[in-house]
Scaffold this motif. Sequence first.
Motif, PDB file in Angstrom:
ATOM      1  N   GLN A   1      24.813  -3.093   7.305  1.00  0.00           N
ATOM      2  CA  GLN A   1      24.342  -1.719   7.148  1.00  0.00           C
ATOM      3  C   GLN A   1      22.587  -1.372   7.407  1.00  0.00           C
ATOM      4  O   GLN A   1      22.073  -2.158   6.504  1.00  0.00           O
ATOM      5  N   VAL A   2      22.386  -0.375   8.063  1.00  0.00           N
ATOM      6  CA  VAL A   2      20.873  -0.262   8.199  1.00  0.00           C
ATOM      7  C   VAL A   2      20.762   1.329   7.694  1.00  0.00           C
ATOM      8  O   VAL A   2      21.452   2.258   7.777  1.00  0.00           O
ATOM      9  N   GLN A   3      19.599   1.362   6.756  1.00  0.00           N
ATOM     10  CA  GLN A   3      19.226   2.443   6.383  1.00  0.00           C
ATOM     11  C   GLN A   3      17.937   3.215   7.138  1.00  0.00           C
ATOM     12  O   GLN A   3      17.079   2.240   7.339  1.00  0.00           O
ATOM     13  N   LEU A   4      17.690   4.417   7.419  1.00  0.00           N
ATOM     14  CA  LEU A   4      16.695   4.866   8.015  1.00  0.00           C
ATOM     15  C   LEU A   4      16.128   6.201   6.963  1.00  0.00           C
ATOM     16  O   LEU A   4      16.798   6.747   6.593  1.00  0.00           O
ATOM     17  N   VAL A   5      14.664   6.138   6.987  1.00  0.00           N
ATOM     18  CA  VAL A   5      14.071   7.001   6.064  1.00  0.00           C
ATOM     19  C   VAL A   5      13.013   7.739   6.941  1.00  0.00           C
ATOM     20  O   VAL A   5      11.998   6.890   7.492  1.00  0.00           O
ATOM     21  N   GLU A   6      12.986   8.819   7.041  1.00  0.00           N
ATOM     22  CA  GLU A   6      12.172   9.598   7.818  1.00  0.00           C
ATOM     23  C   GLU A   6      11.170  10.423   6.947  1.00  0.00           C
ATOM     24  O   GLU A   6      11.346  10.504   5.838  1.00  0.00           O
ATOM     25  N   SER A   7       9.947  10.552   7.534  1.00  0.00           N
ATOM     26  CA  SER A   7       8.958  11.286   6.768  1.00  0.00           C
ATOM     27  C   SER A   7       8.116  12.045   7.916  1.00  0.00           C
ATOM     28  O   SER A   7       8.090  11.681   9.048  1.00  0.00           O
ATOM     29  N   GLY A   8       7.252  13.022   7.291  1.00  0.00           N
ATOM     30  CA  GLY A   8       6.216  13.595   8.103  1.00  0.00           C
ATOM     31  C   GLY A   8       6.345  15.156   8.419  1.00  0.00           C
ATOM     32  O   GLY A   8       5.721  15.659   9.100  1.00  0.00           O
ATOM     33  N   GLY A   9       7.486  15.534   8.231  1.00  0.00           N
ATOM     34  CA  GLY A   9       7.838  17.006   8.635  1.00  0.00           C
ATOM     35  C   GLY A   9       6.977  17.815   7.750  1.00  0.00           C
ATOM     36  O   GLY A   9       6.268  17.508   6.831  1.00  0.00           O
ATOM     37  N   GLY A  10       7.043  19.162   8.267  1.00  0.00           N
ATOM     38  CA  GLY A  10       6.396  20.079   7.673  1.00  0.00           C
ATOM     39  C   GLY A  10       6.233  21.702   8.126  1.00  0.00           C
ATOM     40  O   GLY A  10       6.809  21.711   9.182  1.00  0.00           O
ATOM     41  N   LEU A  11       5.284  22.338   7.649  1.00  0.00           N
ATOM     42  CA  LEU A  11       5.049  23.584   8.197  1.00  0.00           C
ATOM     43  C   LEU A  11       3.650  23.722   8.905  1.00  0.00           C
ATOM     44  O   LEU A  11       2.698  23.341   8.176  1.00  0.00           O
ATOM     45  N   VAL A  12       3.412  24.003  10.066  1.00  0.00           N
ATOM     46  CA  VAL A  12       2.391  23.981  10.613  1.00  0.00           C
ATOM     47  C   VAL A  12       2.120  25.220  11.722  1.00  0.00           C
ATOM     48  O   VAL A  12       3.216  25.843  11.897  1.00  0.00           O
ATOM     49  N   GLN A  13       0.953  25.613  11.847  1.00  0.00           N
ATOM     50  CA  GLN A  13       0.624  26.542  12.925  1.00  0.00           C
ATOM     51  C   GLN A  13       0.887  26.323  14.465  1.00  0.00           C
ATOM     52  O   GLN A  13       0.448  25.050  14.811  1.00  0.00           O
ATOM     53  N   PRO A  14       1.034  27.135  15.421  1.00  0.00           N
ATOM     54  CA  PRO A  14       1.064  26.993  16.577  1.00  0.00           C
ATOM     55  C   PRO A  14      -0.321  26.194  17.345  1.00  0.00           C
ATOM     56  O   PRO A  14      -1.369  26.432  16.790  1.00  0.00           O
ATOM     57  N   GLY A  15       0.050  25.146  17.986  1.00  0.00           N
ATOM     58  CA  GLY A  15      -1.317  24.273  18.414  1.00  0.00           C
ATOM     59  C   GLY A  15      -1.529  23.222  17.607  1.00  0.00           C
ATOM     60  O   GLY A  15      -2.362  22.151  17.996  1.00  0.00           O
ATOM     61  N   GLU A  16      -1.158  23.179  16.067  1.00  0.00           N
ATOM     62  CA  GLU A  16      -1.444  22.019  15.463  1.00  0.00           C
ATOM     63  C   GLU A  16      -0.473  20.704  15.697  1.00  0.00           C
ATOM     64  O   GLU A  16       0.192  20.783  16.649  1.00  0.00           O
ATOM     65  N   SER A  17      -0.710  19.616  14.925  1.00  0.00           N
ATOM     66  CA  SER A  17      -0.015  18.498  15.160  1.00  0.00           C
ATOM     67  C   SER A  17       0.746  18.029  14.112  1.00  0.00           C
ATOM     68  O   SER A  17       0.344  18.397  12.835  1.00  0.00           O
ATOM     69  N   LEU A  18       1.806  17.366  14.118  1.00  0.00           N
ATOM     70  CA  LEU A  18       2.492  16.452  13.205  1.00  0.00           C
ATOM     71  C   LEU A  18       2.864  15.105  13.710  1.00  0.00           C
ATOM     72  O   LEU A  18       2.962  14.967  14.969  1.00  0.00           O
ATOM     73  N   ARG A  19       3.029  14.076  12.644  1.00  0.00           N
ATOM     74  CA  ARG A  19       3.328  12.809  13.065  1.00  0.00           C
ATOM     75  C   ARG A  19       4.347  12.421  12.118  1.00  0.00           C
ATOM     76  O   ARG A  19       4.370  12.619  11.093  1.00  0.00           O
ATOM     77  N   LEU A  20       5.833  12.255  12.654  1.00  0.00           N
ATOM     78  CA  LEU A  20       6.684  11.761  12.306  1.00  0.00           C
ATOM     79  C   LEU A  20       6.989  10.307  12.361  1.00  0.00           C
ATOM     80  O   LEU A  20       6.632   9.588  13.227  1.00  0.00           O
ATOM     81  N   SER A  21       7.683   9.706  11.189  1.00  0.00           N
ATOM     82  CA  SER A  21       7.865   8.497  10.987  1.00  0.00           C
ATOM     83  C   SER A  21       9.311   8.166  10.652  1.00  0.00           C
ATOM     84  O   SER A  21       9.795   8.947   9.910  1.00  0.00           O
ATOM     85  N   CYS A  22       9.667   7.054  11.210  1.00  0.00           N
ATOM     86  CA  CYS A  22      11.151   6.669  10.657  1.00  0.00           C
ATOM     87  C   CYS A  22      11.413   5.272  10.663  1.00  0.00           C
ATOM     88  O   CYS A  22      10.978   4.570  11.587  1.00  0.00           O
ATOM     89  N   ALA A  23      11.422   4.560   9.365  1.00  0.00           N
ATOM     90  CA  ALA A  23      11.525   3.369   9.093  1.00  0.00           C
ATOM     91  C   ALA A  23      12.850   2.665   8.737  1.00  0.00           C
ATOM     92  O   ALA A  23      13.740   3.303   7.887  1.00  0.00           O
ATOM     93  N   ALA A  24      13.217   1.912   9.447  1.00  0.00           N
ATOM     94  CA  ALA A  24      14.797   1.060   9.245  1.00  0.00           C
ATOM     95  C   ALA A  24      14.611  -0.007   8.474  1.00  0.00           C
ATOM     96  O   ALA A  24      13.745  -0.829   8.333  1.00  0.00           O
ATOM     97  N   SER A  25      15.745  -0.421   7.582  1.00  0.00           N
ATOM     98  CA  SER A  25      15.608  -1.356   6.666  1.00  0.00           C
ATOM     99  C   SER A  25      17.132  -1.716   6.293  1.00  0.00           C
ATOM    100  O   SER A  25      18.148  -0.865   6.673  1.00  0.00           O
TER     101      SER A  25
END
Length: 115
Positions: A1-25
């Motif tokens: 079995q593999v588990q995935l954990v995501e992080s990095g979402g949120g609320l931003v204004q138009p034109g801004e940036s976000l970085r999402l991560s997803c780690a498998a274990s």
Amino acid sequence: QVQLVESGGGLVQPGESLRLSCAASGSIRGIDTMGWYRQAPGKQRELVATITSGGRTNYVDSVKGRFTTSRDNAKNTVYLQMNSLKPEDTAVYYCYVVDWPRAYWGQGTQVTVSS
């Protein structure tokens, strides 16, 4: 079995940036393709970006030039760098990995782009 954990979402204004991560274990055999889907309210799930084990990437037309996916094979982690975000990018983003012959999904992370 593999588990995935995501992080990095949120609320931003138009034109801004976000970085999402997803780690498998877990019991990983050898991850092949990794990628990201998103689902906006009232819409079908949409494939956003994929990256193969060799580093080949593919993107949906609406994010080309703005989003970049990458991976760290040593960490079994996939990333989604999202620049120049637009309100239409608002959705729950899900990562997935293919550890042949199965595919696994993250729990989803909310991205909201609003002024």
